[in-house]
Structures are given as structure tokens and as C-alpha cells.
Scaffold this motif. Structure first.
Motif, short mmCIF file in Angstrom:
data_model
loop_
_atom_site.label_atom_id
_atom_site.label_comp_id
_atom_site.label_asym_id
_atom_site.label_seq_id
_atom_site.Cartn_x
_atom_site.Cartn_y
_atom_site.Cartn_z
N PRO A 1 27.90 48.62 60.06
CA PRO A 1 28.78 48.33 58.91
C PRO A 1 29.97 47.51 59.38
N ARG A 2 30.36 46.51 58.61
CA ARG A 2 31.48 45.67 59.06
C ARG A 2 32.80 46.46 59.01
N PRO A 3 33.74 46.10 59.87
CA PRO A 3 34.95 46.93 60.04
C PRO A 3 35.94 46.81 58.90
N VAL A 4 36.88 47.71 58.90
CA VAL A 4 37.98 47.70 57.94
C VAL A 4 38.96 46.58 58.31
N GLU A 5 39.62 46.04 57.30
CA GLU A 5 40.71 45.07 57.54
C GLU A 5 42.02 45.67 57.00
N VAL A 6 42.99 45.75 57.88
CA VAL A 6 44.30 46.29 57.52
C VAL A 6 45.30 45.14 57.53
N VAL A 7 46.15 45.14 56.52
CA VAL A 7 47.18 44.11 56.44
C VAL A 7 48.55 44.77 56.57
N VAL A 8 49.41 44.16 57.37
CA VAL A 8 50.76 44.69 57.56
C VAL A 8 51.75 43.68 57.00
N ASP A 9 52.68 44.18 56.20
CA ASP A 9 53.71 43.29 55.66
C ASP A 9 55.05 43.99 55.84
N GLY A 10 55.81 43.56 56.83
CA GLY A 10 57.08 44.22 57.13
C GLY A 10 56.82 45.65 57.59
N ASP A 11 57.40 46.63 56.90
CA ASP A 11 57.15 48.01 57.32
C ASP A 11 56.08 48.70 56.48
N ARG A 12 55.32 47.91 55.71
CA ARG A 12 54.23 48.48 54.91
C ARG A 12 52.90 48.05 55.49
N TRP A 13 51.91 48.91 55.34
CA TRP A 13 50.55 48.49 55.69
C TRP A 13 49.58 49.10 54.69
N TRP A 14 48.45 48.46 54.51
CA TRP A 14 47.43 48.99 53.62
C TRP A 14 46.05 48.50 54.03
N VAL A 15 45.04 49.22 53.52
CA VAL A 15 43.65 48.81 53.75
C VAL A 15 43.36 47.69 52.76
N SER A 16 43.12 46.51 53.30
CA SER A 16 42.90 45.36 52.43
C SER A 16 41.42 45.25 52.08
N ARG A 17 40.58 45.56 53.03
CA ARG A 17 39.14 45.60 52.77
C ARG A 17 38.61 46.83 53.50
N ARG A 18 37.97 47.71 52.75
CA ARG A 18 37.55 48.97 53.37
C ARG A 18 36.41 48.74 54.35
N ARG A 19 36.24 49.70 55.24
CA ARG A 19 35.11 49.66 56.15
C ARG A 19 33.83 49.77 55.34
N GLU A 20 32.81 49.03 55.69
CA GLU A 20 31.53 49.19 55.00
C GLU A 20 30.95 50.56 55.34
N THR A 21 30.19 51.08 54.39
CA THR A 21 29.58 52.40 54.58
C THR A 21 28.08 52.21 54.86
N LEU A 22 27.42 53.29 55.21
CA LEU A 22 25.97 53.21 55.41
C LEU A 22 25.29 52.76 54.13
N SER A 23 25.74 53.26 52.99
CA SER A 23 25.04 52.88 51.76
C SER A 23 25.26 51.40 51.41
N ASP A 24 26.36 50.81 51.88
CA ASP A 24 26.54 49.36 51.70
C ASP A 24 25.41 48.60 52.40
N LEU A 25 24.87 49.18 53.44
CA LEU A 25 23.84 48.47 54.22
C LEU A 25 22.54 48.31 53.44
N THR A 26 22.34 49.14 52.42
CA THR A 26 21.11 49.01 51.63
C THR A 26 21.41 48.63 50.18
N LEU A 27 22.57 48.06 49.97
CA LEU A 27 23.06 47.77 48.61
C LEU A 27 22.09 46.91 47.80
N PHE A 28 21.42 46.02 48.45
CA PHE A 28 20.61 45.05 47.70
C PHE A 28 19.11 45.36 47.77
N GLU A 29 18.79 46.55 48.23
CA GLU A 29 17.35 46.86 48.40
C GLU A 29 16.91 47.91 47.40
#
Ligand code: LLP
Length: 410
Positions: free
Chosen positions: A382-410
Motif C-alpha cells: 500500500p502506498r504511504p501516507v503523506e503528511v503536510v506541515v504548515d508552521g506549527d500545524r500538521w495533518w494527514v494530507s493523503r492517508r496511507r493506502e489500506t489492504l482493501s485499496d489494493l483490490t479496489l478495482f477488482e
């Protein structure tokens, strides 16, 4: 120790801006990409300042980093965008940017992609072959009949000083059109009544070690445009280099700007930088899974691999690797490898690092460009999470893919 304006050790902890990266990955897990918006804005500002005397317009090359928060931040500070697929145009529009700020480039645009771009109203299409012009002309007629603004991409037949996979300006490369083909088109612009040819585009490669090839290629470009004074815009693509190694120095953007300034008198300049805006603004955090000593080597297996960061495997690229917590004691020559079933899955060969133990976290630096955008699901990871930091704030910008994402189109 300071790596750049955003990443540094403070109290022995690697920080992004003021935040402790270990605290962030404690919540989101590893592997994780972390980006600093402050650095991205600073890099963008540095380039706009350097090229301000040339009245340049910067289009961020989305292939380097397509994260929506990164695109939003760049749009907010006035960047345009260089897109090479319908997918990249879609992402930029989703980020809220205006279509007219998009340059649509690429060696093999499909008719569906061209139709989407024209319907969306992109600012420019960089055309790379004659067949494409015929498509654009016809599709413009089908849409609203308005002329589409086009740049013709010149292949200047100049070899750039970079990795062979990143050189695009030599004659044998698949990119662009030769000067004589472009001349033929400029002689008969009326052949495509719904196209307004207004620019010559050129991009000779990425991570350019010096400006010699750019200047040589520019000479060829100017020899062409001088015969067609109605061409008022020149797009010089991307290619500005970044330092991947500690103690490495690369030509500064102002150096190129200065070399260009007298040559480009009377022209408007467009640029498409990618790496120079995002590379040093991002890192990839990984955790040590295992340490083994084998064939006289210390092999450290981490939970990031060529699936998350392919640059070392594909180009032999170097990314500095540092522990998240500064460690005392002797260093040992270490092979940092990933879990993927390929011998090329080595993220750092022969690195002098403190003795890492399972659970220790490391950061692969300068991974903000061509990291996540080139990540894959190879080995069904599963592709990794992307975290964005802006000054003293941070958030998950794109969540980590899950196992079920791996079969999303099947
Ligand atoms: N414009 C055009 C037409 C391009 O082909 C590229 C990059 C850029 C702009 C942006 O170039 P930059 O400013 O980032 O150098 N995956 C490789 C880099 C491939 C670059 C492809 N084209 C890497 O990881 O180094």
C-alpha cells in the motif's frame, strides 16, 4: 545540525519546522512522506525573485509532487502548473487552480486528454509533433471554435549534463521536434486556423549540473525565433538542480537568470520548475525492521523500499539518510535496504551511520520531488501516507493506502 531551513536537529530530535517528526510518525506510522509547506513557499519565492527581472511566469511541474495540499499552497502564492496528463490536469483543477494557469505538455497526449484540456480551457498546450496539432485544431473546432494557444517544443539536439535517463534534448530523444520541422510549421501558421502558435518550448533535461547546455540550446532556439518576430514567448522548461548530498553545491537560480537576461530581451519567459521547488521540502520516514551482518556487511532492512522511493534503484540516485534521534557512539558502514524482492532495492549503499537497531527510525532526505509521484504498489505494498506541515500545524494530507485499496478495482 541544520539540513536546510526546515529540517534540523533540535535537542537531538529531527524536526520539520518546529515539530518533532517522531511525534508525527508515532501517530501516522511509517513509511511516511512529510512535506514542509514553508519550504515550498520559500523555494517558490526564491525562484520568482531570481527570475523577476525576466518577467518570468513559473509553472510548477506537477510530476514532481502532485499532493493536493502542495498544489493548493503553490496556487495560493501565484504559481501556474505544468501538467503532462489528463490526470495531472484533474488534480490541479481539484486543488482549485484556474485552468488558464495550466500548461499541458507531454510527448504522447491522447485525443481524450487533449479534448479534456481544451474543454477545461488550459492556458497553453506544448505540442511535440505534427499529428498532435491536427488533433488540437479539430478538437478546438468541436469545442467552442476558439483558437487554442500552443507552444511548439523544440528538440535542440543538445545533450544535457545529467543522468542519461533525465536528458531530453539530444536529437535521438523522443521529445520535441527538430528546428526544421518547427520552421515548416512557423512558415504556414494558417494551416491550423484554430491554433495560435505563440511560443517555442524547450526542456533539455532535469537536475542539470551546469548551464552550458541550456545556453547552447537557447542559442539554437533564438536562431529560430529571430525569423518569426511574432513569437514573443519562450518556455525553457525545468531542470534547475538541487543538492542531494551534504556539502554538494549546485548552480543557484540567479546565476541562470543572469545568464538569460540579456539573451531574452524582448521575450516573455515561462519556466516549469519541479524539483527545485519541492525536493528539499520533503522527506521519507522509515523504521528499522531488522539488522543483520552478512558477508562482512551490516545490512539494515527498513520498512520503506523502491516501491515508495524508486530514485536510488532507477537512477542510482543518492538520498542522505539520518536517524530521527541523533545517536552517540561509533558509526558503522551500513547498507540500507528495503523489503522488496529485487536486488536493486537498496536505498543507501555504504552509509556511515550510527548502529541502528530494530525500531529506530530514519529519514531519507530531499525526497519531496519524484518520491510519492513515482511510488507504486509493487509487491502489493500500500502506498504511504503523506503528511503536510504548515508552521506549527500538521495533518494527514493523503492517508496511507489500506489492504482493501489494493483490490479496489477488482
Ligand atoms: N518540464 C518538462 C517538459 C519536463 O519533462 C520536466 C521533467 C520538467 C519540466 C520538470 O523538471 P525539474 O524542474 O523537476 O527538473 N524522475 C526523475 C526526473 C524526471 C524529470 C522529467 N521531466 C527524477 O526522479 O529525478
Amino acid at each position: 545540525m541544520v539540513f536546510n531551513a526546515s529540517f534540523r536537529y533540535l535537542d537531538s530530535c529531527l524536526r520539520v519546522d518546529k515539530l518533532d517528526i517522531e511525534t508525527i510518525v508515532h501517530e501516522v506510522g511509517t513509511p511516511a512522506y512529510v512535506y514542509s509547506l514553508a519550504t515550498i513557499r520559500r523555494n517558490f519565492h526564491r525562484l520568482t525573485t531570481a527570475f523577476a527581472p525576466l518577467n518570468a511566469r513559473l509553472h510548477f511541474s506537477v510530476k514532481a509532487n502532485g499532493n493536493l495540499d502542495v498544489l493548493r499552497a503553490l496556487s495560493a502564492v501565484g504559481a501556474g502548473f505544468d501538467c503532462v496528463s489528463g490526470g495531472e490536469i484533474y488534480r490541479v483543477l481539484q486543488a482549485g487552480a484556474a485552468a488558464e494557469d495550466i500548461v499541458f505538455a507531454g510527448v504522447g497526449k491522447t485525443r481524450a486528454e487533449l479534448a479534456y484540456a481544451i474543454k477545461s480551457g488550459v492556458g497553453w498546450i506544448n505540442a511535440e509533433n505534427i499529428g498532435e496539432l491536427a488533433h488540437i485544431n479539430r478538437l478546438a473546432g468541436d469545442t467552442n471554435g476558439e483558437a487554442v494557444r500552443v507552444a511548439l517544443r523544440l528538440n535542440p539536439e543538445v545533450t544535457a549534463h545529467t543522468h542519461p535517463y533525465m536528458a531530453t534534448g539530444h536529437g535521438a530523444a523522443k521529445f520535441g521536434m527538430t528546428a526544421d520541422v518547427i520552421r515548416g510549421l512557423l512558415e504556414r501558421p494558417e494551416a491550423y486556423p484554430r491554433i495560435r502558435i505563440a511560443c517555442i518550448h524547450m526542456h533539455i533535461g532535469s537536475q542539470l549540473g551546469n548551464t552550458n547546455a541550456t545556453l547552447a540550446a537557447l542559442e539554437k532556439l533564438l536562431a529560430l525565433t529571430k525569423d518569426y518576430p511574432w513569437i514573443k514567448t519562450i518556455n525553457l522548461g525545468g531542470g534547475l538542480p538541487v543538492a542531494y548530498r551534504f556539502n554538494e553545491t549546485v548552480p543557484a537560480p540567479d546565476q541562470l537568470a543572469e545568464q538569460l537576461s540579456h539573451r531574452l530581451q524582448g521575450y516573455d519567459l515561462l519556466l516549469e520548475p519541479g524539483r527545485a521547488i519541492v525536493a528539499d521540502a520533503g522527506l521519507l520516514v522509515a523504521e528499522t525492521l531488522y539488522v543483520k551482518r552478512q558477508a562482512g556487511q551490516t545490512i539494515v532492512v527498513i520498512d520503506a523500499s523502491m516501491s515508495e522511493l524508486i530514485r536510488p534503484a532507477l537512477y542510482g540516485a543518492h538520498h542522505e539518510i539520518v536517524p530521527l534521534r541523533q545517536m552517540e557512539g561509533d558509526t558503522v558502514t551500513t547498507q540500507i535496504v528495503g523489503p522488496v524482492c529485487e536486488s536493486a532495492d537498496v536505498l543507501g549503499a555504504d552509509r556511515e551511520l550510527p548502529q541502528l537497531e530494530p525500531g529506530d527510525k530514519v529519514a531519507l532526505l530531499t525526497a519531496g520531488a519524484y518520491g510519492m509521484t513515482m511510488a507504486s504498489n509493487y509487491n502489493a505494498r500500500p502506498r504511504p501516507v503523506e503528511v503536510v506541515v504548515d508552521g506549527d500545524r500538521w495533518w494527514v494530507s493523503r492517508r496511507r493506502e489500506t489492504l482493501s485499496d489494493l483490490t479496489l478495482f477488482e
